[in-house]
Design an enzyme around this catalytic site. Structure first.
Site, PDB file in Angstrom:
ATOM      1  N   LYS A  46       0.867  -1.171   0.000  1.00 62.50           N
ATOM      2  CA  LYS A  46       0.000   0.000   0.000  1.00 62.50           C
ATOM      3  C   LYS A  46       0.913   1.232   0.000  1.00 62.50           C
ATOM      4  O   LYS A  46       1.422   1.643   1.038  1.00 62.50           O
ATOM      5  CB  LYS A  46      -0.907   0.004   1.237  1.00 62.50           C
ATOM      6  N   GLY A  51       6.106   5.950   8.563  1.00 65.00           N
ATOM      7  CA  GLY A  51       5.249   7.123   8.483  1.00 65.00           C
ATOM      8  C   GLY A  51       5.203   7.848   9.808  1.00 65.00           C
ATOM      9  O   GLY A  51       6.120   7.748  10.625  1.00 65.00           O
ATOM     10  N   SER A  52       4.123   8.567  10.036  1.00 63.12           N
ATOM     11  CA  SER A  52       4.003   9.400  11.232  1.00 63.12           C
ATOM     12  C   SER A  52       3.755   8.558  12.479  1.00 63.12           C
ATOM     13  O   SER A  52       3.252   7.435  12.402  1.00 63.12           O
ATOM     14  CB  SER A  52       2.859  10.397  11.061  1.00 63.12           C
ATOM     15  N   ASN A  53       4.069   9.128  13.639  1.00 61.78           N
ATOM     16  CA  ASN A  53       3.831   8.435  14.901  1.00 61.78           C
ATOM     17  C   ASN A  53       2.350   8.184  15.136  1.00 61.78           C
ATOM     18  O   ASN A  53       1.961   7.117  15.616  1.00 61.78           O
ATOM     19  CB  ASN A  53       4.404   9.240  16.061  1.00 61.78           C
ATOM     20  N   VAL A  89      -0.160   7.766  13.008  1.00 60.57           N
ATOM     21  CA  VAL A  89      -0.690   6.662  12.203  1.00 60.57           C
ATOM     22  C   VAL A  89      -0.015   5.348  12.590  1.00 60.57           C
ATOM     23  O   VAL A  89      -0.666   4.303  12.683  1.00 60.57           O
ATOM     24  CB  VAL A  89      -0.509   6.954  10.702  1.00 60.57           C
ATOM     25  N   GLY A  90       1.297   5.393  12.822  1.00 62.27           N
ATOM     26  CA  GLY A  90       2.024   4.183  13.179  1.00 62.27           C
ATOM     27  C   GLY A  90       1.477   3.506  14.423  1.00 62.27           C
ATOM     28  O   GLY A  90       1.374   2.277  14.477  1.00 62.27           O
ATOM     29  N   GLU A 131       8.495   2.271  11.744  1.00 64.95           N
ATOM     30  CA  GLU A 131       9.577   3.255  11.679  1.00 64.95           C
ATOM     31  C   GLU A 131       8.892   4.601  11.543  1.00 64.95           C
ATOM     32  O   GLU A 131       8.189   4.856  10.567  1.00 64.95           O
ATOM     33  CB  GLU A 131      10.501   2.960  10.490  1.00 64.95           C
ATOM     34  N   CYS A 149      13.027  11.267   7.624  1.00 58.26           N
ATOM     35  CA  CYS A 149      12.890  10.980   9.046  1.00 58.26           C
ATOM     36  C   CYS A 149      14.218  11.158   9.779  1.00 58.26           C
ATOM     37  O   CYS A 149      14.242  11.395  10.984  1.00 58.26           O
ATOM     38  CB  CYS A 149      12.337   9.573   9.268  1.00 58.26           C
ATOM     39  N   GLU A 195       8.402  17.145  15.419  1.00 54.15           N
ATOM     40  CA  GLU A 195       8.885  16.902  14.062  1.00 54.15           C
ATOM     41  C   GLU A 195       8.167  17.823  13.082  1.00 54.15           C
ATOM     42  O   GLU A 195       6.940  17.877  13.051  1.00 54.15           O
ATOM     43  CB  GLU A 195       8.675  15.440  13.663  1.00 54.15           C
TER      44      GLU A 195
END
Length: 489
Positions: A181, A234-236, A238-239, A256, A290, A391
């Site tokens: 995806k 990706g972002s924290n 969403v992760g 990550e 990142c 970030e």
């Protein structure tokens, strides 16, 4: 520049070795961030049913794929690498048009994807277990590794070739099948990459791609009962949702996520080299890495000299369309990202930091159609300001003076993140302290914070990752499970 992409081709999902339209019948345009009126292409806006078909295809193909020898799987990866290499210019130009990074960077990233595939092709001939002495003298005991099964790959827009490849290449070589995806913003680039892989003749269902929103396809992968592992970058925010969904059903997950990466400039640093590394690490790729440098922690003895050299260098950077020769800094990847960067610049000023350089949209009429922002530097930054803690994912540097190396390392560690960090110094004592005390998964000495070698483990500490590692031989730890065998005749 007149575009050959105007109007935009429609790109399909790739399921069971076939290119398919989404069941929704809907597509979304992918726009050129340097010239937003240009449609690079249209990609599928897929549904949960499209995802189900891809997962079912991967599941059906998994037994046949895992039973191939490692060397046979490696041969497919070699073919994939060769196909990508043949189309390196096309893929790189598509990346620049769709994501904005300068064309030389895009070519370098695509070449890196080729190298990653070849590296993991070789993994098919490396050991996957050990012999262990048994207490029974008439028995043989050993370990081997087995694939997880179906792996979901959720990749971001900032490295639309390298990151998905460094996830799917080890997944495939170790016997898993994959559902990819890609980020919706760079799905045309992903489709071009998958076209290359289709040329390699992979059996149907071994590699599948479904494009669409993160809330439907990304979260659907994380929650799918037949997806055995999820690897996400990706972002924290969403992760964590992805990790929680995988954990709830007992699936393996690898995250990550973010970084707030510091570079420390010691009093004995070569300031010219340190300035170059700070700009390359923090400003190149429009700060959309990142591992990008964000906090610049400078010993007070050299603070003013470093600052002066930094501004002089920044004045020489060329902001522009990544396809134009001489462009050093391209646009933000999309409008929302530009708005995020601008909001942090405003926060910095509101909280009392001094805007030393940049901070606004370039005033050139040639750039009015794109999502451009000047490289930005803040002076007089306090460690508790938002620009020093959160970030930004843009070309924004926060300069922070300190009085000692001990204070510098303490401040560098004062973060929720722990992805990468670097130091410029000639002191062996400072170097050893930095290596030992720095709370980051990647520490670099006399080099920029950004930079990951494909043969080395990569990942962060604290809120930057789920504590597993990607790339190199360390990838086997996530993409396989250990099976212990006790054999007695």
């Amino acid at each position: 520049m007149e575009s050959v992409f105007v109007g935009g081709q429609t790109y399909l999902n790739y399921i069971n070795g076939e290119w398919r339209t989404a069941g929704t019948g809907q597509t979304v345009p992918s726009l050129n961030p340097a010239q937003k009126s240009e449609v690079v292409g249209y990609v599928q806006s897929s549904s949960a049913e499209d995802l189900n078909q891809a997962v079912a295809s991967a599941r059906a193909a998994q037994q046949g794929w895992r039973k191939l020898s490692g060397s046979a799987r490696g041969e497919y990866l070699f073919k994939m690498a060769n196909a990508l290499e043949r189309r390196i210019d096309e893929v790189a130009e598509t990346m620049t048009r769709e994501m904005g990074k300068p064309l030389p960077e895009a070519k370098g990233e695509t070449a890196r994807g080729v190298a990653i595939l070849r590296y993991y092709a070789g993994e098919g001939l490396r050991k996957i277990g050990d012999v262990i002495p048994s207490t029974d003298s008439e028995a043989l005991m050993f370990t081997t590794r087995v694939p997880l099964g179906v792996v979901g790959v959720i990749s971001p827009w900032n490295f639309p070739v390298a990151i998905p490849i460094w996830k799917l290449a080890p997944a495939l070589i170790y016997g898993n099948t994959v559902v990819l995806k890609p980020a919706q913003e760079t799905s045309v680039t992903a489709a071009k990459v998958v076209e290359c892989f289709a040329e390699a003749g992979l059996p149907g269902g071994v590699l599948n791609m479904v494009t669409g929103s993160g809330s439907v396809i990304g979260q659907g992968l994380a929650e799918h009962p037949h997806v055995n592992g999820i690897t996400f970058t990706g972002s924290n925010q969403v992760g964590k949702r992805v990790g929680q969904a995988a954990l709830a059903r007992g699936a393996k997950y690898q995250l990550e996520m973010g970084g707030k990466n510091p570079i420390i400039i010691a009093a004995d640093a070569d300031l010219d080299l340190a300035v170059d590394a700070t700009i390359s690490g923090g400003i190149r790729s429009t700060g959309q890495k990142c591992t990008a440098t964000s906090r610049v922690i400078i010993l007070r003895d050299v603070y003013e000299a470093f600052k002066e050299k930094l501004v002089v260098k920044l004045k020489g950077l060329t902001v522009g369309n990544g396809l134009e020769a001489g462009t050093w800094l391209g646009p933000c990847a999309h409008e929302k990202q530009l708005e995020t960067v601008q909001s942090y610049i405003q926060k910095g000023m509101d909280e009392g930091a001094e805007l030393l350089f940049g901070g606004s949209v370039p005033d050139s009429p040639d750039l009015a159609e794109g999502f451009f922002i000047q490289p930005t530097v803040f002076d007089k930054v306090a460690p508790d300001m938002a620009i020093a803690r959160e970030e930004i994912f843009g070309p924004v540097l926060a300069l922070i003076p300190v009085d000692s190396m001990e204070a510098a390392i303490q401040l560098a560690n004062d973060s929720d993140y722990g992805l990468s960090a670097s130091i410029y110094t000639q002191s062996i004592s400072h170097i050893l302290s930095f290596i030992q005390d720095m709370e980051a998964g990647l520490v670099r000495i006399n080099s920029e914070t950004a930079g990951v070698e494909l043969q080395a483990p990569f990942g962060g500490m604290k809120q930057s990752s789920s504590h597993s590692r990607e790339q190199g031989q360390a990838a086997i730890e996530f993409f396989t499970s250990i099976k212990t065998v006790f054999l007695k005749a």
